[in-house]
Design an enzyme around this catalytic site. Sequence first.
Site, PDB file in Angstrom:
ATOM      1  CB  CYS A 177      -0.954  -0.008   1.177  1.00 50.47           C
ATOM      2  SG  CYS A 177      -0.203  -0.495   2.741  1.00 50.47           S
ATOM      3  CD  GLN A 200       3.203   2.311   6.491  1.00 50.61           C
ATOM      4  OE1 GLN A 200       4.414   2.381   6.312  1.00 50.61           O
ATOM      5  NE2 GLN A 200       2.540   1.182   6.319  1.00 50.61           N
ATOM      6  N   GLY A 207      -3.796  -0.662   8.125  1.00 50.15           N
ATOM      7  CA  GLY A 207      -2.845  -1.315   7.226  1.00 50.15           C
ATOM      8  C   GLY A 207      -2.439  -2.685   7.744  1.00 50.15           C
ATOM      9  CE  LYS A 251       6.313  -6.438   2.716  1.00 52.42           C
ATOM     10  NZ  LYS A 251       5.039  -6.524   3.447  1.00 52.42           N
ATOM     11  CG  HIS A 301      -0.960   4.069   4.848  1.00 52.11           C
ATOM     12  ND1 HIS A 301      -1.640   3.678   5.974  1.00 52.11           N
ATOM     13  CD2 HIS A 301      -0.350   2.934   4.370  1.00 52.11           C
ATOM     14  CE1 HIS A 301      -1.468   2.378   6.163  1.00 52.11           C
ATOM     15  NE2 HIS A 301      -0.700   1.905   5.197  1.00 52.11           N
TER      16      HIS A 301
HETATM   17  N1  LIG Z   1      -5.041  -3.612   5.185  1.00 51.18           N
HETATM   18  C1  LIG Z   1      -4.392  -2.958   4.223  1.00 51.18           C
HETATM   19  O1  LIG Z   1      -4.403  -1.728   4.160  1.00 51.18           O
HETATM   20  C2  LIG Z   1      -3.617  -3.726   3.171  1.00 51.18           C
HETATM   21  C3  LIG Z   1      -3.033  -3.013   2.114  1.00 51.18           C
HETATM   22  C4  LIG Z   1      -2.305  -3.705   1.130  1.00 51.18           C
HETATM   23  C5  LIG Z   1      -2.189  -5.076   1.221  1.00 51.18           C
HETATM   24  N2  LIG Z   1      -2.741  -5.743   2.255  1.00 51.18           N
HETATM   25  C6  LIG Z   1      -2.601  -7.201   2.302  1.00 51.18           C
HETATM   26  O2  LIG Z   1      -3.882  -7.796   2.065  1.00 51.18           O
HETATM   27  C7  LIG Z   1      -3.982  -9.008   2.786  1.00 51.18           C
HETATM   28  C8  LIG Z   1      -5.252  -8.941   3.660  1.00 51.18           C
HETATM   29  O3  LIG Z   1      -5.099  -7.888   4.584  1.00 51.18           O
HETATM   30  P1  LIG Z   1      -6.296  -7.390   5.515  1.00 51.18           P
HETATM   31  O4  LIG Z   1      -5.872  -6.090   6.061  1.00 51.18           O
HETATM   32  O5  LIG Z   1      -7.587  -7.498   4.806  1.00 51.18           O
HETATM   33  O6  LIG Z   1      -6.255  -8.483   6.700  1.00 51.18           O
HETATM   34  P2  LIG Z   1      -7.412  -8.853   7.738  1.00 51.18           P
HETATM   35  O7  LIG Z   1      -8.358  -7.749   7.922  1.00 51.18           O
HETATM   36  O8  LIG Z   1      -6.698  -9.398   8.925  1.00 51.18           O
HETATM   37  O9  LIG Z   1      -8.196 -10.057   7.005  1.00 51.18           O
HETATM   38  C9  LIG Z   1      -7.584 -11.321   6.840  1.00 51.18           C
HETATM   39  C10 LIG Z   1      -8.528 -12.249   6.081  1.00 51.18           C
HETATM   40  O10 LIG Z   1      -7.870 -13.526   5.959  1.00 51.18           O
HETATM   41  C11 LIG Z   1      -8.706 -14.528   6.518  1.00 51.18           C
HETATM   42  N3  LIG Z   1      -7.895 -15.563   7.176  1.00 51.18           N
HETATM   43  C12 LIG Z   1      -7.049 -15.406   8.221  1.00 51.18           C
HETATM   44  N4  LIG Z   1      -6.521 -16.605   8.569  1.00 51.18           N
HETATM   45  C13 LIG Z   1      -7.063 -17.515   7.711  1.00 51.18           C
HETATM   46  C14 LIG Z   1      -6.952 -18.917   7.570  1.00 51.18           C
HETATM   47  N5  LIG Z   1      -6.158 -19.649   8.364  1.00 51.18           N
HETATM   48  N6  LIG Z   1      -7.665 -19.531   6.602  1.00 51.18           N
HETATM   49  C15 LIG Z   1      -8.463 -18.825   5.782  1.00 51.18           C
HETATM   50  N7  LIG Z   1      -8.635 -17.480   5.866  1.00 51.18           N
HETATM   51  C16 LIG Z   1      -7.929 -16.842   6.824  1.00 51.18           C
HETATM   52  C17 LIG Z   1      -9.551 -13.817   7.542  1.00 51.18           C
HETATM   53  O11 LIG Z   1     -10.709 -14.591   7.795  1.00 51.18           O
HETATM   54  P3  LIG Z   1     -11.461 -14.546   9.216  1.00 51.18           P
HETATM   55  O12 LIG Z   1     -12.237 -13.254   9.264  1.00 51.18           O
HETATM   56  O13 LIG Z   1     -12.347 -15.740   9.147  1.00 51.18           O
HETATM   57  O14 LIG Z   1     -10.415 -14.628  10.270  1.00 51.18           O
HETATM   58  C18 LIG Z   1      -9.842 -12.515   6.804  1.00 51.18           C
HETATM   59  O15 LIG Z   1     -10.869 -12.727   5.871  1.00 51.18           O
HETATM   60  C19 LIG Z   1      -2.671  -9.168   3.560  1.00 51.18           C
HETATM   61  O16 LIG Z   1      -1.754  -9.948   2.826  1.00 51.18           O
HETATM   62  C20 LIG Z   1      -2.157  -7.736   3.652  1.00 51.18           C
HETATM   63  O17 LIG Z   1      -0.765  -7.666   3.820  1.00 51.18           O
HETATM   64  C21 LIG Z   1      -3.464  -5.111   3.225  1.00 51.18           C
END
Ligand SMILES: NC(=O)c1ccc[n+]([C@@H]2O[C@H](COP(=O)([O-])OP(=O)(O)OC[C@H]3O[C@@H](n4cnc5c(N)ncnc54)[C@H](OP(=O)(O)O)[C@@H]3O)[C@@H](O)[C@H]2O)c1
Length: 360
Positions: free
Chosen positions: A131, A158, A162, A215, A244
Amino acid sequence: MRKDSPRIAVFGATGLVGREILAILESRRLPLAGLRVLASSRSQGTSLEFSGRSLPVEDVASADLRGIDLAFLATSSSMSLDLAPRLLEAGATVIDSSSAFRHEPDVPLVIPEINGELLDESPRLVSSPNCSTSIALMAVDYIRRAAGIRRMTVCTYQAVSGAGAAAVAELEQQARDFSAGRPIEPRHFPSPCLFNLFPHESPIDPDGENQEEAKIRAESRKIWSDPMLAVAATCVRVPTRRAHAEAINLTLERSLSVAEARSLVATAPGVRLFDLESGSRGPEPRDAEGRDEVLVGRVRADLSQPPGRGLWLFVVADQIRKGAALNAVQIAERLAGSDATPRGLVGRWSGPAMVKPSRS
Ligand SMILES: NC(=O)c1ccc[n+]([C@@H]2O[C@H](COP(=O)([O-])OP(=O)(O)OC[C@H]3O[C@@H](n4cnc5c(N)ncnc54)[C@H](OP(=O)(O)O)[C@@H]3O)[C@@H](O)[C@H]2O)c1
């Protein structure tokens, strides 16, 4: 990939990025023949709303991966490493928002406004950048095209979102604990978020650089196809919930006036020159919440550098949208051959549960 109307699956659909992908898919109306939502076993028995329908959340562990044309991975890197090869094997095209494949030479790392032409070869696996990288490159790409960048320094501020939904819950819990006179206990982060800031929580390498900082350099070089570009970053987590901010300092190859730089920023797609707005001192995270555009303000000369060669910019963007979900959907749209332009304000964000799960 079946282009006209793909069968789509969102993995990690209950997380911040997954929910936002659903919200954007709904608002942009990419034609789709089916939509599945998947998450961990913790979410089994819940459902997510999409276009007035209730979609049952499937458990990734037991899901049948066949019959998917396009898979969005909004999962951790380790999950993406496991899922992507299996989805490719089952015939899906995969767009991954994690860092799992970003440095693989044969996997395009794409910001459609900058290097979207990489999608014209219809790759089956595409990575969406970090991001902080996306936001910085969106802000300065037109300046780079016009004047070249010799060096870019990025200092980030940030938002806790994130780091996912659990991180937002932690900041909100700390606010409640403080109000109730209870001690503040960090769980997700190494330090308290409330009334504090700290270096990005990712692991620190032996040279003292954390992974988020590394990164930004590696991904900028790959996206701009400039493997020797000088990029340095300091990444800091601050107690904002969403969007951010970044202070970006540039050393340019060729001379550029501040007026020219401002006009380039104003012209760039997906970017909005913010400090022309009346009375503004520059963009703030709350200005960017729920918005697609990267907001750029405080475009000014860096007076420590030779005239025309140094610039400062202050950049704010909703990192869940352009930094992740929006970028992923734009990649999908381009792969599907549909021509959708970035949209503006879609409403202020009121917390992590933008699409509320309900027990079905
Ligand atoms: N947040 C940001 O601003 C951002 C920006 C760029 C990239 N990213 C990337 O995008 C990805 C998701 O980020 P996020 O912020 O959305 O994370 P998040 O809010 O923590 O969501 C994680 C997701 O993964 C699922 N999950 C976790 N453990 C799992 C498992 N063992 N089996 C199957 N599903 C599982 C969770 O399901 P449950 O709800 O059932 O636990 C949830 O749907 C990450 O790789 C992150 O680095 C995030």
